[in-house]
Design a protein around this motif. Structure first.
Motif, PDB file in Angstrom:
ATOM      1  N   LYS A   1      12.969  -8.856  -4.175  1.00 19.14           N
ATOM      2  CA  LYS A   1      12.468  -7.864  -5.535  1.00 19.14           C
ATOM      3  C   LYS A   1      11.282  -7.645  -5.308  1.00 19.14           C
ATOM      4  N   SER A   2      11.072  -7.672  -3.977  1.00 16.33           N
ATOM      5  CA  SER A   2       9.902  -7.194  -3.013  1.00 16.33           C
ATOM      6  C   SER A   2      10.133  -5.144  -2.971  1.00 16.33           C
ATOM      7  N   VAL A   3       8.914  -4.999  -2.663  1.00 18.68           N
ATOM      8  CA  VAL A   3       9.296  -3.126  -2.185  1.00 18.68           C
ATOM      9  C   VAL A   3       8.638  -2.773  -1.197  1.00 18.68           C
ATOM     10  N   ASP A   4       9.007  -2.521  -0.439  1.00 16.89           N
ATOM     11  CA  ASP A   4       8.505  -1.843   1.205  1.00 16.89           C
ATOM     12  C   ASP A   4       8.532  -0.518   1.127  1.00 16.89           C
ATOM     13  N   ILE A   5       6.785   0.077   0.956  1.00 17.57           N
ATOM     14  CA  ILE A   5       6.656   1.809   1.125  1.00 17.57           C
ATOM     15  C   ILE A   5       6.594   1.862   2.574  1.00 17.57           C
ATOM     16  N   GLN A   6       7.115   2.567   3.466  1.00 15.71           N
ATOM     17  CA  GLN A   6       7.473   3.258   4.809  1.00 15.71           C
ATOM     18  C   GLN A   6       6.908   4.332   4.962  1.00 15.71           C
ATOM     19  N   ASN A  35       1.894   4.337 -12.844  1.00 16.54           N
ATOM     20  CA  ASN A  35       3.477   3.213 -13.626  1.00 16.54           C
ATOM     21  C   ASN A  35       3.688   1.456 -12.963  1.00 16.54           C
ATOM     22  N   ILE A  36       2.102   1.111 -12.364  1.00 15.40           N
ATOM     23  CA  ILE A  36       2.860  -0.001 -11.877  1.00 15.40           C
ATOM     24  C   ILE A  36       3.206  -1.165 -13.103  1.00 15.40           C
ATOM     25  N   SER A  37       4.599  -1.893 -12.695  1.00 13.99           N
ATOM     26  CA  SER A  37       4.913  -3.087 -13.875  1.00 13.99           C
ATOM     27  C   SER A  37       5.008  -3.797 -12.744  1.00 13.99           C
ATOM     28  N   ASN A  38       4.921  -5.526 -13.071  1.00 15.52           N
ATOM     29  CA  ASN A  38       5.178  -6.647 -11.952  1.00 15.52           C
ATOM     30  C   ASN A  38       5.114  -6.532 -11.311  1.00 15.52           C
ATOM     31  N   THR A  39       3.765  -5.760 -10.701  1.00 16.95           N
ATOM     32  CA  THR A  39       2.894  -5.879  -8.619  1.00 16.95           C
ATOM     33  C   THR A  39       1.425  -5.957  -8.930  1.00 16.95           C
ATOM     34  N   PHE A  40       0.989  -6.034  -8.482  1.00 14.42           N
ATOM     35  CA  PHE A  40      -0.351  -5.458  -8.519  1.00 14.42           C
ATOM     36  C   PHE A  40      -0.247  -4.574  -6.625  1.00 14.42           C
ATOM     37  N   ALA A  41      -0.735  -3.219  -7.601  1.00 18.78           N
ATOM     38  CA  ALA A  41      -1.056  -2.793  -6.240  1.00 18.78           C
ATOM     39  C   ALA A  41      -2.059  -1.646  -6.453  1.00 18.78           C
ATOM     40  N   SER A  42      -2.850  -1.703  -5.051  1.00 22.10           N
ATOM     41  CA  SER A  42      -4.153  -0.770  -5.387  1.00 22.10           C
ATOM     42  C   SER A  42      -3.601   0.303  -4.324  1.00 22.10           C
ATOM     43  N   ASP A  43      -4.726   1.256  -4.724  1.00 20.45           N
ATOM     44  CA  ASP A  43      -4.637   2.997  -3.355  1.00 20.45           C
ATOM     45  C   ASP A  43      -4.996   2.373  -1.851  1.00 20.45           C
ATOM     46  N   TYR A  44      -3.458   3.160  -1.465  1.00 19.72           N
ATOM     47  CA  TYR A  44      -3.711   2.546   0.332  1.00 19.72           C
ATOM     48  C   TYR A  44      -4.227   3.647   1.021  1.00 19.72           C
ATOM     49  N   VAL A  50      -5.546   4.936   8.378  1.00 23.22           N
ATOM     50  CA  VAL A  50      -4.804   5.320   9.810  1.00 23.22           C
ATOM     51  C   VAL A  50      -3.152   4.650  11.192  1.00 23.22           C
ATOM     52  N   ILE A  51      -2.411   6.211  11.026  1.00 22.86           N
ATOM     53  CA  ILE A  51      -0.686   5.504  11.547  1.00 22.86           C
ATOM     54  C   ILE A  51      -1.224   6.516  13.431  1.00 22.86           C
ATOM     55  N   GLN A  52      -1.129   5.828  14.092  1.00 16.67           N
ATOM     56  CA  GLN A  52      -0.365   6.000  14.807  1.00 16.67           C
ATOM     57  C   GLN A  52       0.948   6.082  15.906  1.00 16.67           C
ATOM     58  N   TYR A  53       2.021   4.992  15.240  1.00 17.58           N
ATOM     59  CA  TYR A  53       2.942   4.205  15.755  1.00 17.58           C
ATOM     60  C   TYR A  53       4.367   5.493  15.318  1.00 17.58           C
ATOM     61  N   GLY A  54       5.412   5.519  15.846  1.00 12.52           N
ATOM     62  CA  GLY A  54       6.156   6.526  14.860  1.00 12.52           C
ATOM     63  C   GLY A  54       6.817   6.250  13.214  1.00 12.52           C
ATOM     64  N   SER A  55       6.927   4.897  13.567  1.00  8.13           N
ATOM     65  CA  SER A  55       7.368   4.626  12.175  1.00  8.13           C
ATOM     66  C   SER A  55       6.892   3.091  11.893  1.00  8.13           C
ATOM     67  N   GLY A  56       6.703   2.854  10.726  1.00  2.94           N
ATOM     68  CA  GLY A  56       6.336   0.812  10.018  1.00  2.94           C
ATOM     69  C   GLY A  56       6.375   1.342   8.470  1.00  2.94           C
ATOM     70  N   THR A  57       5.623  -0.066   7.921  1.00  5.09           N
ATOM     71  CA  THR A  57       5.487  -0.057   7.012  1.00  5.09           C
ATOM     72  C   THR A  57       4.354  -0.071   6.053  1.00  5.09           C
ATOM     73  N   LEU A  58       3.910   0.585   5.949  1.00  7.65           N
ATOM     74  CA  LEU A  58       2.724   0.697   4.828  1.00  7.65           C
ATOM     75  C   LEU A  58       2.385  -0.502   4.007  1.00  7.65           C
ATOM     76  N   ILE A  59       2.644  -0.863   2.763  1.00  4.24           N
ATOM     77  CA  ILE A  59       2.724  -1.911   2.512  1.00  4.24           C
ATOM     78  C   ILE A  59       3.937  -2.505   2.005  1.00  4.24           C
ATOM     79  N   THR A  60       3.828  -3.584   0.901  1.00  5.58           N
ATOM     80  CA  THR A  60       4.953  -4.630   0.803  1.00  5.58           C
ATOM     81  C   THR A  60       4.176  -4.663  -0.739  1.00  5.58           C
ATOM     82  N   LEU A  61       4.765  -4.472  -1.844  1.00  5.81           N
ATOM     83  CA  LEU A  61       4.729  -5.118  -3.330  1.00  5.81           C
ATOM     84  C   LEU A  61       5.386  -5.954  -3.405  1.00  5.81           C
ATOM     85  N   ARG A  62       4.901  -7.112  -4.076  1.00  5.30           N
ATOM     86  CA  ARG A  62       5.449  -7.827  -4.309  1.00  5.30           C
ATOM     87  C   ARG A  62       5.659  -8.227  -6.053  1.00  5.30           C
ATOM     88  N   PRO A  63       6.398  -9.411  -6.277  1.00  6.56           N
ATOM     89  CA  PRO A  63       6.612  -9.201  -8.450  1.00  6.56           C
ATOM     90  C   PRO A  63       5.591 -10.065  -8.093  1.00  6.56           C
TER      91      PRO A  63
END
Length: 316
Positions: A40-45, A62-71, A74-87
Motif C-alpha cells: 500500500k505504499s507509494v514510491d515517487i520516482q 489531496n492527501i489521505s491515509n498518509t503524511f507527506a510534506s513538500d519535497y 538536488v538530484i544527480q543520478y539518472g534515476s531513483g526514488t524521491l520519497i516513499t509515502l507509507r499508509p
C-alpha cells in the motif's frame, strides 16, 4: 539586427541566463512518476534525461491515509526514488496528488571562492584578457547584475581551448557555421559549451568552430582537457568568451514572458583565481598572462581511480 554608429553590427538574441523553476515539459529533463506497491505504499520516482545536477520540488495535495510534506532536493543520478509515502492504515490505499517543478543546477551550491582555475589555453600561450560587458544592460537598459563578471580573449590564430577545471559537460551547442559578416561587435550565434563543477559552479565557453568539439554531452573533463577549436569572428580574428557562475536561489524569477530589457539573471558570477606563469592572479582587465599548469591542479579534484588512470596514461 541592430546598427551602431551606422557601421557596427550587433546580432543578438535573448541573453537571459536563467532557468525558471517552472516545469518545462518540452525539455523533459526530468520526468516524475508514482508506483503503488503491494504493501500500500507509494514510491515517487524520477528519471533524469540530461547530465548534470537539477533541483527538484514536489508539492502534494489531496492527501489521505498518509503524511507527506513538500519535497525539495538536488538530484544527480539518472534515476531513483524521491520519497516513499507509507499508509497510516495498512488496509487502505493512500490518496494523493502532486505536481513538480525543476531547474538546472544546485540552488544551494557550496562555492569554493578560492579555487585555482587554469586559463583556457595551451600551456605557454600568452594572452591579453578583457572584461566583457553585459549586452542586455548596455544596449537594452536591462537591470544591472551586481556580480557580473565575464571575460574575452582575442587571437589571430584558431587556438585550441582547454578546460579550466574538472567537471561534466551539461550543455553543448554545435549549430553555427562561421559568420562572414564584417564590422560585427557581437553575435549571440556562438557554438558554446557549459561545464558543471563539483562545488555547483558552471564554466561557460563560447566561440567554437562548428564540429570542432573534442567532448560530448555527459563527458567528464579534467583541467587541461582539450574542448575544441576557436572559430573566426568578424571575418578576421578569433574570440573566446568565458565566465564562471552559479545559481543564486535568492534571484529565482520567472522569465517566461520577459523581454531583453526586463529579463533578469538568476546567476551570481565568480571572480576566479587563475594559476598562471606570472603567479596566482585575479584578472586585471587588459593585462597579459601566460597559461600554465601543474600536476597538483590537474589531479586536485580527481578520485583515486582517476589519478591512477591519469598516471597510467602518462607512462604510455
Amino acid at each position: 539586427m541592430i546598427k551602431k554608429n551606422s557601421f557596427l553590427v550587433i546580432v543578438i538574441t535573448l541573453l537571459t541566463t536563467s532557468t525558471s523553476l517552472k516545469t518545462q515539459a518540452q525539455e523533459r529533463a526530468i520526468e516524475v512518476s508514482s508506483i503503488r506497491n503491494s504493501d500500500k505504499s507509494v514510491d515517487i520516482q524520477y528519471q533524469k534525461n540530461k547530465p548534470g545536477s537539477y533541483t527538484i520540488k514536489v508539492k502534494f495535495s489531496n492527501i489521505s491515509n498518509t503524511f507527506a510534506s513538500d519535497y525539495e532536493d538536488v538530484i544527480q543520478y539518472g534515476s531513483g526514488t524521491l520519497i516513499t509515502l507509507r499508509p497510516q492504515n495498512s488496509n487502505l490505499d493512500i490518496g494523493y496528488s502532486y505536481n513538480y517543478s525543476y531547474s538546472m543546477g544546485n540552488q544551494k551550491p557550496k562555492v569554493d571562492s578560492l579555487f585555482q582555475y587554469l586559463l583556457p589555453f595551451k600551456k605557454g600561450k600568452k594572452v591579453t584578457v578583457y572584461e566583457s560587458t553585459n549586452l542586455n544592460e548596455e544596449y537594452f537598459g536591462a537591470e544591472k547584475v551586481d556580480s557580473w563578471k565575464s571575460y574575452h580573449i582575442t587571437s589571430t590564430t584558431a587556438d585550441s581551448i582547454f578546460a579550466m577545471r574538472k567537471g561534466i559537460v551539461v550543455d553543448l551547442k554545435n549549430e553555427y557555421q562561421t559568420d562572414t559578416v564584417t564590422n560585427m561587435v557581437y553575435t549571440s550565434k556562438k557554438n558554446t559549451l557549459l561545464i558543471e563543477h563539483e562545488d555547483g559552479t558552471y564554466a561557460a565557453y563560447k566561440g567554437f568552430k562548428k564540429d570542432s568539439f573534442k567532448v560530448k554531452l555527459g563527458d567528464i573533463v579534467y583541467p587541461n582537457t582539450m574542448l575544441g577549436v576557436l572559430d573566426r569572428f568578424n571575418n578576421k580574428r578569433y574570440v573566446l568568451h568565458f565566465n564562471i557562475y552559479y545559481h543564486d536561489q535568492s534571484r529565482i524569477v520567472d522569465n517566461t514572458n520577459a523581454t531583453l530589457k526586463t529579463a533578469k539573471s538568476t546567476h551570481a558570477f565568480v571572480t576566479p583565481y587563475f594559476f598562471t606563469k606570472e603567479g596566482l592572479i585575479k584578472i586585471v582587465p587588459k593585462s597579459s598572462f601566460t597559461s600554465e599548469t601543474n600536476e597538483s591542479i590537474i589531479t586536485k579534484e580527481m578520485s583515486k581511480k582517476e589519478i591512477k588512470q591519469h598516471l597510467k596514461s602518462k607512462t604510455i
